[in-house]
Design an enzyme around this catalytic site. Structure first.
Site, mmCIF file in Angstrom:
data_model
loop_
_atom_site.group_PDB
_atom_site.id
_atom_site.type_symbol
_atom_site.label_atom_id
_atom_site.label_comp_id
_atom_site.label_asym_id
_atom_site.label_seq_id
_atom_site.Cartn_x
_atom_site.Cartn_y
_atom_site.Cartn_z
ATOM 1 N N ILE A 108 0.030 -4.805 1.365
ATOM 2 C CA ILE A 108 -0.162 -3.134 1.358
ATOM 3 C C ILE A 108 -0.478 -3.157 -0.096
ATOM 4 O O ILE A 108 -0.133 -3.761 -1.119
ATOM 5 C CB ILE A 108 1.127 -2.456 1.589
ATOM 6 C CG1 ILE A 108 0.756 -0.966 1.483
ATOM 7 C CG2 ILE A 108 2.206 -2.754 0.571
ATOM 8 C CD1 ILE A 108 2.118 -0.111 2.049
ATOM 9 N N ILE A 139 2.299 -7.488 -1.857
ATOM 10 C CA ILE A 139 1.662 -6.174 -2.545
ATOM 11 C C ILE A 139 0.238 -6.454 -3.318
ATOM 12 O O ILE A 139 0.123 -7.600 -4.023
ATOM 13 C CB ILE A 139 2.469 -5.754 -3.845
ATOM 14 C CG1 ILE A 139 4.049 -5.659 -3.418
ATOM 15 C CG2 ILE A 139 1.956 -4.329 -4.590
ATOM 16 C CD1 ILE A 139 4.139 -4.224 -2.294
ATOM 17 N N LYS A 140 -0.661 -5.656 -2.849
ATOM 18 C CA LYS A 140 -2.158 -6.079 -3.279
ATOM 19 C C LYS A 140 -2.371 -5.299 -4.506
ATOM 20 O O LYS A 140 -2.293 -4.049 -4.706
ATOM 21 C CB LYS A 140 -2.929 -5.639 -2.199
ATOM 22 C CG LYS A 140 -3.229 -6.383 -0.770
ATOM 23 C CD LYS A 140 -4.174 -5.929 0.181
ATOM 24 C CE LYS A 140 -5.486 -6.445 -0.222
ATOM 25 N NZ LYS A 140 -6.364 -5.948 0.891
ATOM 26 N N ILE A 141 -2.904 -6.223 -5.428
ATOM 27 C CA ILE A 141 -3.040 -5.519 -6.770
ATOM 28 C C ILE A 141 -4.567 -5.990 -7.278
ATOM 29 O O ILE A 141 -4.986 -7.103 -7.238
ATOM 30 C CB ILE A 141 -2.053 -6.327 -7.789
ATOM 31 C CG1 ILE A 141 -0.704 -5.787 -7.462
ATOM 32 C CG2 ILE A 141 -2.646 -5.716 -9.351
ATOM 33 C CD1 ILE A 141 0.284 -6.391 -8.659
#
Length: 392
Positions: A108, A139-141
């Site tokens: 996400i 966690i997409k960064i």
């Protein structure tokens, strides 16, 4: 009958799905891909969620409840998307357990509007992590300059990270440096490194789209012969850097503490040019320890006619470097290509996020109309009764 996807998996490529929707989960389609198509991970992005929430009626009950509670649009988006991702994490949990936590991951993305704000990105990553509350979450960064510090800080908190929007080799090297620094800090902070995972999403087909457009504008025979070569060559050289970093003494010290390597993930692998083979960005990027995240049509296309020819990356490095020498010779400024793609990548996700917010805002307004009418009628009746009592 040949199981081409099983052959691809056996060659070291983890097959992930580049899509998610409530309907895909409730219909059993997501679990079916996991069970029948060797799919062991899921990625999402703002564009995917914007489409999912605009297409399905399955969100209506939640939208009504959110409207009743007066929840704002941004928090509503966060609650709706984390609900789907949490559910998808549960569907993918068998793959997570079977791989000792390497696969079975669902991603996400943080709000893309924060891509240039390190501290707010970290705060958003932490919030999403505890909202979903599943060990197989990523966690997409984005791999912007500000994102690099956020990657390190988020990993240092023991949070698994999918680094997205990587287009160039130098930025990829910086991402791997951020990963190593993050794990070193996580270890110092007392986190169990066996529980932390990461992938680096290196975008592929968008590179060819941008380079081919520039080659077409040049129009010379030498330029036109280079169409469709830049993306694969760029990814191949990325894998070379990956192999160097993850054979270093610095990495070995982390591996000895139980750390998993940050795997290169080939993203944007659907073929944009119909003249190219529909599975080219799968067949030409096969190597151990990689992930290929595909839209469902690409998964089915590979199952039908994909060719697994062993490792198609290692040993290709000199030929890949020659592609870039040739591109430079015909006048392609590849540094500008990368800068353009990164800027446009963030802008596209910001636009999708705005579309997502607008769609949810309209849905909340529609739901609010439905729940407000009875309330207004009740208020009017109470007021009339009050007035009648006062006149008595």
């Amino acid at each position: 009958m040949t199981d081409r996807l099983q052959e691809l998996s056996a060659a070291g490529v983890a097959i992930w799905l580049d899509d998610l929707s409530r309907t895909r989960i409730t219909s059993g389609g997501l679990d079916q891909l996991r069970r029948e198509k060797h799919m062991v991970g899921v990625t999402t992005n703002p564009t995917i969620f914007a489409k999912a929430l605009s297409d399905a009626d399955e969100y209506n009950w939640q939208l009504r409840d959110l409207a009743l509670r007066g929840v704002g649009v941004e928090e509503s988006v966060r609650l709706l998307t984390t609900y789907d991702v949490r559910w998808a994490c549960d569907v993918m949990r068998p793959a997570y357990d079977a791989s000792a936590g390497v696969d079975g991951r669902v991603s996400i993305e943080v709000d893309p509007r924060l891509a240039h704000d390190t501290d707010r990105t970290v705060a958003e990553a932490k919030a999403l992590w505890w909202l979903v509350d599943r060990p197989n979450l990523f966690i997409k960064i984005p791999a912007t300059e500000a994102g690099l510090g956020a990657i390190t800080a988020t990993l240092a908190e023991g949070i698994s990270v999918n680094v997205t929007l990587i287009f160039g080799l130098d930025r990829y090297s910086a991402v791997m440096e951020a990963f190593l620094a993050g794990l070193e800090q996580a270890k110092a902070n007392g986190h169990d490194l066996t529980k932390i995972a990461s992938v680096a999403s290196f975008f592929v087909s968008r590179v060819d789209s941008e380079v081919d457009k520039r080659l077409d504008a040049i129009g010379s025979p030498a330029a036109l012969q280079l169409r469709g070569k830049a993306a694969v060559a760029n990814a191949q050289l990325a894998y070379e850097r990956y192999a160097e970093v993850f054979s270093s003494p610095r990495w070995q010290a982390l591996a000895d503490a139980g750390a998993h390597p940050q795997r290169p993930l080939w993203a944007s692998t659907s073929t944009k040019n119909p003249d190219y083979r529909d599975v080219i960005y799968v067949e030409e990027l096969i190597a151990p320890g990689t992930v290929n995240t595909m839209p469902e049509p690409v998964i089915h296309a590979y199952a039908e006619h994909g060719e697994t020819r062993g490792d198609t990356i290692t040993g290709s490095y000199d030929a890949a470097r020659q592609v870039f020498a040739d591109l430079d010779r015909v006048g392609i400024d590849f540094d500008d290509v990368i800068a353009t793609l990164e800027r446009e990548g963030v802008e596209k996700f910001e636009a999708s996020w705005t579309e997502l917010l607008d769609g949810v805002r309209k849905s909340l307004d529609a739901a609010a109309e439905g729940v407000d009418r009875p309330n207004r009628a009740a208020e009017q009746n109470a007021r009339a009764a009050q007035q009648a009592g006062g006149n008595a």
